[in-house]
Design a protein around this motif. Structure first.
Motif: not given
Length: 208
Positions: A138, A141-142, A144, A146, A151, A154, A156, A158-159
């Motif tokens: 969480q 995710y907030e 964000d 990379g 890159h 694309h 991140k 959190w991915h």
């Protein structure tokens, strides 16, 4: 319930195979590209007549290799995925080595009782990690942020971090299955691998 279990088993196995395949293919291509451009540049330098053909090919391959700066990072991602997926798979297939020399000296019922306690402790540990990983995910995710060197895709952080709750959820489910079998009396231990017993079996097979 049977179909759900079958689905999870297949998903787990497919994820492991895909992780191994992607790691192998990406690493293979990167190594080949890094080794392939040198002969072309050598030919271009050694033989002037071949330079108009060999040099562009060598530079093109070298450019492809340089563009694959993401290869190491993506390999690390799938290797990390393999660790968590492999842990779950190991629990399901009795791949983890058990240290149960003392436990085996007890009666079946006593072993089953001790195994239930051990399984509950494992579930507690996995549950805590699962809860903590959700909190961390969480935050990422907030933020964000990379993913380094990824890159191009694309991605991140959190991915990539999704493998934590996914992997530990699978492990949690595996221990729940073991706990159910323990309560039903279908097994009397955690179903861990017995390295000594396996070694003896291999030795006997070798003698035959």
């Amino acid at each position: 319930m049977k179909y759900l279990s079958c689905f999870w088993n297949k998903l787990e196995e497919i994820s492991i195979v895909l992780s191994l395949a992607i790691m192998t293919i990406v690493t293979f291509i990167y190594v080949v590209l890094n080794s392939l451009y040198q002969p072309f540049l050598f030919l271009a330098e050694k033989y002037g007549a071949l330079k108009p053909i060999a040099e562009p090919i060598g530079i093109f391959i070298m450019t492809l290799a340089m563009d694959m700066t993401w290869s190491v990072a993506i390999t690390k991602v799938f290797f990390g995925a393999l660790i968590f997926l492999g842990a779950s798979y190991g629990v399901r297939t009795a791949g983890h080595i058990g240290v149960d020399f003392v436990i085996k000296k007890f009666s079946t019922e006593t072993r089953r009782f001790i195994s239930i306690i051990a399984c509950l402790l494992c579930l507690t540990y996995v549950g805590l990690i699962l809860y903590a990983s959700n909190d961390w995910l969480q935050v990422m995710y907030e933020a964000d942020v990379g993913a380094e060197d990824l890159h191009t895709f694309h991605l991140k952080i959190w991915h990539i971090g999704l493998i934590l709750p996914f992997g530990y959820a699978l492990i949690f489910m595996r221990f729940i299955e073991i706990l159910i079998r323990l309560f039903k009396g279908q097994q009397s231990d955690l179903g861990l691998a017995d390295e000594a017993s396996d070694a003896l079996k291999i030795n006997e097979e070798y003698k035959e």
